[in-house]
Design a protein around this motif. Sequence first.
Motif, PDB file in Angstrom:
ATOM      1  N   TYR A  40       0.789  -1.232   0.000  1.00 17.77           N
ATOM      2  CA  TYR A  40       0.000   0.000   0.000  1.00 17.77           C
ATOM      3  C   TYR A  40       0.823   1.285   0.000  1.00 17.77           C
TER       4      TYR A  40
ATOM      5  N   ARG B  13      -4.115  -1.417   4.762  1.00 15.53           N
ATOM      6  CA  ARG B  13      -3.245  -1.212   5.926  1.00 15.53           C
ATOM      7  C   ARG B  13      -3.937  -1.632   7.223  1.00 15.53           C
TER       8      ARG B  13
ATOM      9  N   GLY C  61      -2.785   4.911   0.753  1.00 17.03           N
ATOM     10  CA  GLY C  61      -2.652   3.756   1.626  1.00 17.03           C
ATOM     11  C   GLY C  61      -2.742   4.099   3.100  1.00 17.03           C
TER      12      GLY C  61
ATOM     13  N   ASN D  86      -7.845   2.765   0.674  1.00 16.93           N
ATOM     14  CA  ASN D  86      -7.186   1.622   0.056  1.00 16.93           C
ATOM     15  C   ASN D  86      -6.409   2.129  -1.150  1.00 16.93           C
ATOM     16  N   ALA D  87      -5.147   1.733  -1.282  1.00 12.41           N
ATOM     17  CA  ALA D  87      -4.271   2.274  -2.317  1.00 12.41           C
ATOM     18  C   ALA D  87      -4.514   1.678  -3.699  1.00 12.41           C
TER      19      ALA D  87
END
Length: 769
Positions: A88, A117, A286, A290-291
């Motif tokens: 991430y 994460r 991230g 959410n990356a």
Amino acid sequence: MTLINWEKRKNPTKEEITKFAQEKKLTPLVSELLLERDITKTVDIESYLHSNADELQDPFGLHDMDKALDLIDQAVESQAKIAIYGDYDADGVTSTSIMKLTLQKLGNKPIFYIPDRFKDGYGPNLERYKFLADQGIDLLITVDNGVSGKDEIKYLKDRGVKVIVTDHHDLPEELPEADAIVHPSIPGSEYICPYLSGAGVAFKIADALLGDEALELIDLAAIGTVADSVALKGENRVIVTEGLKQMKQNHHVGLSAMLKKCKIKASSVSEEDIGFKIAPRINALGRLENASSGVELLTTGDASFAKEIVDETEEINSRRQELVAAAFADAQSQIADQKDNGVLVLKGNNWHQGVLGIVASKAMDQENKPVLATQFDENSQVMKGSGRSPEGFNLFTALNSHRDLFTSFGGHAQACGFSIEESKLDELTKLVQAQPKKQDFDPKAPIVKKYDLDLKVSDLNFDLIKEIQQLAPFGMGNPKPVLKLSNVSLEQARSIGKDATHLKTMVADNGHQVGAIGFSMFSQYQNLNSDICDVYGELGINEWAGRKNLQLMLDDFQVSPKAQKIGELKKVYLDYRNKRLSASVLDHFDDIVFFNDVYYEAAKRSNVKAKLIHYNEKCDGNNVLIYDRPHNLDLFKEFIKNNKTQHTALFFHTDLTQRYLEPDMAKMKTLLKYLYSHPDIKADGMDLVAKYLEMQKNDVDFYLKVFFELNFVKMVNGFVEKANASQQRELIESPTYLKRLKRNDVEKILIESNFDDLLSWISDYDCHC
């Protein structure tokens, strides 16, 4: 505030620099920087200064590269289902993007997964591996992680899934039983560039699969390389150099959209733009969300979709900045309460877990102490924490000795992540306080930092930036050269920024100045107790409204040794140069010192209680007045060298109605030429000559006296005539001319200079220093 001791990186002599520059056909400045970095071989210099794609290494030098390519080729040919498992952060996002685009170019449509994460944690996650296996994947490729996933990878192997690990992190004691492990540091198979980033390893796979076409992906590898702070040496320099070139060609719609949002010109994008603008925005995804959207951004070909993601990323990054600022401000009271602790353990008050590492890092920078920033996690019902520590303190060692307190723990010397039950946090706080002493770490000890070049403000120009830029890209392992400007002043200083903590100022010296910015340095400026500093910083360009100006990014400024001397001398010397002296004032002095007999004799006739002495007599008074000015600086030097008074007032009286004048060479030549062409001029007719030549009579008299002393002219029967001089003479050979120059020095230094500049000159000779 932590004291910094600055040391020059190395000290090559002028002779060594000159010889090196001549041999290598380089400028002295570039030569000095290369010598400081121990880059002295011709082949190394060429590679360092002129990195290009031809220096990319054979990708098959990496461990298991041939196995990885065979597996990928088989999967592509059989139209197998491939999944990419990333990370991430910016390195993980760019690694995933490179692998995804590479497989797409080969005709495969892989799926990818970026761990969350907060839900998945870092690295291989068994539940996520199960999820991917249940989707029927045939091949899993990890990027920027996986080498520590022994058990998780065994699960996939047992499910019949083939696994390729591509990673660059520290190796565990036992490697996973993957089908291929592409890693630059496998014992016995160390790659020529062992410090590749995760994106660098992914790019090498693309290079092996695509050949020259992989260069279209090297800009993404450059982002991961800079973002992950790996050493910018060897092939990493090539990746970043070529990556910056590729960015200017706009191969990636999403990256172009981000550059535009960051107001970065593609034609001039730099590694600093990556480090301070691009990477933080990708990392923000991230940290707070959410990356996965970062991968979508870097791999999409849809400009409108890219813009949507960039706008969303910008909002997330702004929110990240606000969360960091709020949490760090909230932490200040805890930091103050723990001022006697060697390790700071901060407990969050609804701090976002994604910013704990940044808060710890900022607190570490502020206090020069190891910091653990924690926040209670409602889902897991434990404290989640992130730690950072300065050089000289091994955080991993400090916490690993209490590993039994943690529910999870991992990291390295300067950073870590952990989880701990809330009830055990106080116990941990007490235990870790013994670690600084055990590691012989003193947070109050000065930090040693390196600078590269001793320069003056007048040396700073755009050509200098071009020379320094020859050593780019800069980053970990190749820091941007730090300049030292000695004995300069900070002028027009003011606070800027939303919280007014940043410093904007002009660094000035001898009529030259350069703009400067110091982030979070305004309070340091307010505590400055001198106008004269040694300043350290990196030179750059500030472009605003179409105009480019030099700008110094400040790393530090300190009261210079000379300023410290001046501060001490201000306790001794008093500036009386513009005061009026009454008899009552004179009576406060023990001794009054004279350089001229005329003033001495006049004072003797007055009713002054103080002792009257000549400059070369013994001065035994505590409170002394220098009444008049010397005609020669050497006389004043001798006095301040030999007389250690308690207080000395500087009056420097004179009856001269005008300043001493600099001899005008053009006027001297005009007068001499006129005298040579008019041999019938009498000495007492010079007033007419002065009027005709539009010169002052006293100037003409002075010039004429110099001409007689140098035998340029002679007196014959009352007329001024050309002399038959047998040799060339210098003006300084004339006693009258030399005396005028010395009197001018007196005027400039003792009279015209401001008091700090005068004390600066005095400090070189005074017996108090």
